[in-house]
Scaffold this active site. Sequence first.
Site, PDB file in Angstrom:
ATOM      1  N   TYR A 169       3.797   6.311   9.284  1.00  0.00           N
ATOM      2  CA  TYR A 169       5.106   5.979   9.493  1.00  0.00           C
ATOM      3  C   TYR A 169       5.864   5.884   8.264  1.00  0.00           C
ATOM      4  O   TYR A 169       5.430   5.890   7.373  1.00  0.00           O
ATOM      5  CB  TYR A 169       5.261   4.708  10.495  1.00  0.00           C
ATOM      6  N   CYS A 216      -5.042  -1.848   1.232  1.00  0.00           N
ATOM      7  CA  CYS A 216      -3.568  -1.905   1.461  1.00  0.00           C
ATOM      8  C   CYS A 216      -3.249  -2.149   2.888  1.00  0.00           C
ATOM      9  O   CYS A 216      -3.112  -3.332   3.301  1.00  0.00           O
ATOM     10  CB  CYS A 216      -3.365  -0.526   0.830  1.00  0.00           C
ATOM     11  N   LYS A 219     -10.991   2.563   5.227  1.00  0.00           N
ATOM     12  CA  LYS A 219      -9.623   2.155   5.406  1.00  0.00           C
ATOM     13  C   LYS A 219      -9.664   2.371   6.973  1.00  0.00           C
ATOM     14  O   LYS A 219      -9.720   3.160   7.408  1.00  0.00           O
ATOM     15  CB  LYS A 219      -8.704   2.847   4.682  1.00  0.00           C
ATOM     16  N   GLU A 236      -6.585   1.557  -4.754  1.00  0.00           N
ATOM     17  CA  GLU A 236      -6.742   2.690  -3.936  1.00  0.00           C
ATOM     18  C   GLU A 236      -6.696   3.966  -4.345  1.00  0.00           C
ATOM     19  O   GLU A 236      -5.704   4.228  -5.116  1.00  0.00           O
ATOM     20  CB  GLU A 236      -5.788   2.091  -2.548  1.00  0.00           C
ATOM     21  N   SER A 251       0.397   1.273  -3.760  1.00  0.00           N
ATOM     22  CA  SER A 251       1.798   0.763  -2.821  1.00  0.00           C
ATOM     23  C   SER A 251       2.979   1.398  -3.529  1.00  0.00           C
ATOM     24  O   SER A 251       3.354   0.951  -4.681  1.00  0.00           O
ATOM     25  CB  SER A 251       1.702  -0.996  -2.958  1.00  0.00           C
TER      26      SER A 251
END
Lengths: 289, 276
Positions: free
Chosen positions: A118, A148, A112, A43, A174
């Site tokens: 969050y 992801c 995406k 990504e 990640s």
Amino acid sequence: MKMTLALAQINTTLGNVQKNLQKHLALIQQASDRGADLLIFPELSLTGYVLQDLVPTVACHPRDDDPVFRPLLEASQKLDLMVGFVEEDERNRFYIASAYLSRGQVLHVHRKVYLPTYGLFDEGRFFAWGDSVQAFDTRFGRVGMLICEDFWHASPSYLLWLDGADLFLFQSASPGRGLSEKPDLDSARWVNHILRAYASLYTSFVAHTNRVGFEDGLNFWGSAAVYDPNGNQLIEGPAFEEALTLVQLDLNQLHRTRARLPLLRDERTALVSREMGRILSDRSRSSGR
Amino acid sequence: MNASPDLTINTELAQRILTGFIRSEITRTGLTRAVINLSGGIDSALAIYLAAEALGPQNVLAIRLPYRTSSADSLEHAQMVIDDLGVQSMTVDITPMVDPLINNFADMDAMRKGNIMARMRMIVLYDQTAAFKGLAVGTGNKTEILLGYSTLYGDSACALNPIGDLYKTQVRQLSRAVGVPAAIIDKPPSADLWSGQTDEGELGYTYAEVDKLLYLLIDERYTPEECIEAGFADGFVRSVVERIRRNQFKRVLPPIAKLTNRTIGYDFLYLRDWGT
């Protein structure tokens, strides 16, 4: 049919597209020399991940007149590529995107759909949401790409499956987190559970590659992996280090697994559609009951 | 509910991530070296073991910064670490820098004196980062950061902190794994600002106790009521929760009053690693 899939797990320079592009071109050459048919990058592989206010300065357009995509499209004459980048659309919205390049053409761009906003994530603040999930044809069969958080929701991969994808290509940046007494981080374990589950449930190939390196205090854990239609892990790259990991996929495994386990044949799509319609017909509950 | 959560960590994994972090966050600035205020306690010992592994001992400078009331043990323990690792070292007595200021104020209490010592150490540490061409590696752990048990712009000042997401309990576990001498791990933790001072005496509870509570409150997102239900004393829980809230100012940059359309901290957002 057999194909050689290469997984690049790379570190990136935050906000320096030219430097990241050079690394892509070097790895493409390496993968090509080692006989890869398809090379996938993580990504935002061309930009780095926590871009914040850098987003508008690193955006590009997946076209052959774009200075970043032109050399990538040329390189895709040698082998197919999946790269991660920031896309700016014609009305100046910015997306986290992945492009599939083959023989000088952009075969597909996925934007995406799910932007985590969050905890440590703040993507929704800086990016627009993608609004489409579609599989597409390649010389290796029909492929689906997700980025992801997209594969943390069950629906995008399900839609890709119904749309014909037999090879799922997932890319991540990640952040590693969840240190316990176990030998791997929670985040690595969670992702691998999902990859294995999708490979098993969709009786398909699932390939995932992930960033390495650090951005401020965030680490990225690498460990690119591929699962076959039986849910077996075919290969896993090293944790935390840059690597180019190659694996041969025997695409005939789809035939053998689905002869044993006809989950796709038996999928009740009309039932799904009918029940989905019923559940979502209550307009006060757009996310289900 | 579990009043006794398991804070055990995989030390190999922690070591790998933290040495990678130190290497990455120092070398990407164009530097290759680290400077650490080595107090003789466990936190700075762990930080320097990690830094020495990440950068090589010749690229790490340990500075001992005693005041005249510092315990002899502290100096000795710091020396044990220096000898064991083979890092570069120097000792600077801060007494002649600290005392003239303290002597100006007859009524100065122990906390003010302690803060002056901590900030004087920071001045020497940062000066040596310039001389040694390195970055200051921090030594504050998650427990003390949450409880605010540090001096703002003093011992908390650093360029990067490898151990700030480890509770004291976990600092002890990782210290054992990386080879910190047992004498340092086993002694009662102390800021060593005055004779006989201990962290646990000042805080009023042990690290082992408060780490379990902090783990539930912060990592597991338990409410204070759920912590009490899980077996922690009501007063203990309330005082820790209040202490965390009261010390938030030590964990953030000072707020800038917003006037323009783009203000540093609110809508001018870049990582420190921008461009590297």
